[in-house]
Design a protein around this motif. Structure first.
Motif, PDB file in Angstrom:
ATOM      1  N   ASN A   1       0.836  -1.198   0.000  1.00 46.92           N
ATOM      2  CA  ASN A   1       0.000   0.000   0.000  1.00 46.92           C
ATOM      3  C   ASN A   1       0.873   1.252   0.000  1.00 46.92           C
ATOM      4  O   ASN A   1       2.097   1.175   0.001  1.00 46.92           O
ATOM      5  CB  ASN A   1      -0.958  -0.019   1.190  1.00 46.92           C
ATOM      6  N   GLU A   2       0.200   2.406  -0.022  1.00 54.74           N
ATOM      7  CA  GLU A   2       0.906   3.683  -0.085  1.00 54.74           C
ATOM      8  C   GLU A   2       1.817   3.893   1.125  1.00 54.74           C
ATOM      9  O   GLU A   2       2.899   4.462   1.016  1.00 54.74           O
ATOM     10  CB  GLU A   2      -0.134   4.803  -0.140  1.00 54.74           C
TER      11      GLU A   2
ATOM     12  N   LEU B   1       4.998   1.944   0.864  1.00 52.78           N
ATOM     13  CA  LEU B   1       5.817   2.566  -0.172  1.00 52.78           C
ATOM     14  C   LEU B   1       6.640   3.738   0.362  1.00 52.78           C
ATOM     15  O   LEU B   1       7.872   3.744   0.270  1.00 52.78           O
ATOM     16  CB  LEU B   1       4.907   3.072  -1.283  1.00 52.78           C
TER      17      LEU B   1
ATOM     18  N   ASP C   1       6.092  -1.963 -10.355  1.00 52.61           N
ATOM     19  CA  ASP C   1       4.816  -1.700  -9.685  1.00 52.61           C
ATOM     20  C   ASP C   1       4.921  -0.560  -8.675  1.00 52.61           C
ATOM     21  O   ASP C   1       4.049   0.310  -8.617  1.00 52.61           O
ATOM     22  CB  ASP C   1       4.321  -2.965  -8.982  1.00 52.61           C
ATOM     23  N   GLY C   2       5.978  -0.595  -7.862  1.00 52.83           N
ATOM     24  CA  GLY C   2       6.151   0.437  -6.850  1.00 52.83           C
ATOM     25  C   GLY C   2       6.285   1.811  -7.475  1.00 52.83           C
ATOM     26  O   GLY C   2       5.639   2.768  -7.037  1.00 52.83           O
TER      27      GLY C   2
ATOM     28  N   THR D   1       5.281   2.772 -10.386  1.00 59.80           N
ATOM     29  CA  THR D   1       3.993   3.150 -10.981  1.00 59.80           C
ATOM     30  C   THR D   1       3.060   3.742  -9.940  1.00 59.80           C
ATOM     31  O   THR D   1       2.404   4.753 -10.172  1.00 59.80           O
ATOM     32  CB  THR D   1       3.334   1.912 -11.613  1.00 59.80           C
ATOM     33  N   HIS D   2       3.077   3.107  -8.780  1.00 61.26           N
ATOM     34  CA  HIS D   2       2.217   3.577  -7.698  1.00 61.26           C
ATOM     35  C   HIS D   2       2.590   5.001  -7.275  1.00 61.26           C
ATOM     36  O   HIS D   2       1.724   5.851  -7.035  1.00 61.26           O
ATOM     37  CB  HIS D   2       2.338   2.636  -6.500  1.00 61.26           C
TER      38      HIS D   2
ATOM     39  N   GLN E   1       1.433   7.438  -9.863  1.00 63.88           N
ATOM     40  CA  GLN E   1      -0.006   7.679  -9.734  1.00 63.88           C
ATOM     41  C   GLN E   1      -0.309   8.636  -8.590  1.00 63.88           C
ATOM     42  O   GLN E   1      -1.162   9.517  -8.710  1.00 63.88           O
ATOM     43  CB  GLN E   1      -0.746   6.360  -9.529  1.00 63.88           C
ATOM     44  N   TRP E   2       0.391   8.433  -7.488  1.00 64.82           N
ATOM     45  CA  TRP E   2       0.215   9.338  -6.349  1.00 64.82           C
ATOM     46  C   TRP E   2       0.562  10.762  -6.770  1.00 64.82           C
ATOM     47  O   TRP E   2      -0.181  11.703  -6.514  1.00 64.82           O
ATOM     48  CB  TRP E   2       1.100   8.888  -5.192  1.00 64.82           C
TER      49      TRP E   2
END
Lengths: 104, 104
Positions: B2-3, B6, B72-73, B75-76, B79-80
């Motif tokens: 999750n955020e 991260l 993936d990380g 990308t997250h 996006q944030w």
DNA sequence: TCAATACATAAGCAGTTGCTTATGTGATTC
DNA sequence: GAATCACATAAGCAACTGCTTATGTATTGA
């Protein structure tokens, strides 16, 4: 306002919530605190951390202090992220849309 | 992944250094540790944190475990970051260049 | 100027973090 | 199959974090 301050500031969920709230529009510390469930000193401390990280800036207005998002912090993160663009999958549509926005 | 995981993973300078080293090319934990000045368990623990944050992934190869950057990380985070594009100054040339790269 | 308001700072404390040494677990090699 | 190697996990500890209550500092208004 270094990389360390930046990521450490964002590591706390309460501070990210504060930042997100400020992103919707600038406001003073009291209004910002509404519905957040923390004490006034806690908010003041969080804002201090966000400020020295370059994520937020303040402007005194009478006895209120208005806070707003500081683009410098976001820019710094964007620069950090750009170092790893080789690993971004080509299918990040959201980011593509973002880039198109920036071309305007 | 999750955020919170991260940003907390990236809050530590040693972990960011590990991540940066891995971004230059995948390698196993022993090679990764060279010149980092931390114990073997410390490296193992850092890699565990990075992995559960989605920033890094592993692949066992015999008695070695090869680590590499997990998109993936990143990308997250992208996006944030994109949620706050309204606050980015128009002059972020580095990011513009990045976007152009992605259009290919 | 004195009370009230908005916010910052001080001090203290429980919980978390990052590190260490010690030990466990697979995989390889002789 | 016993020793060795690469890595993970356990336990413990000092340092740091985020919170609280208490108090200080500007600013405003009666």
């Amino acid at each position: 306002m270094n990389e360390d301050d930046l990521f450490r500031a964002l590591a706390d969920p309460t501070r990210r919530a504060i930042f997100e709230k400020l992103a919707a529009g600038s406001m003073n510390a009291s209004v910002l605190r509404e519905g957040m469930g923390i004490s006034q000193p806690a908010m003041s401390q969080h804002l201090s951390v966000l400020r020295s990280a370059g994520l937020v800036r303040e402007e005194r207005q009478g006895r209120f202090v208005n806070y707003e998002v500081d683009p410098d912090g976001l820019t710094h993160i964007a620069q950090w992220l750009s170092k790893y663009r080789a690993y971004w999958p080509a299918r990040i549509e959201a980011l593509k849309a973002l880039l198109k926005d920036m071309d305007q």
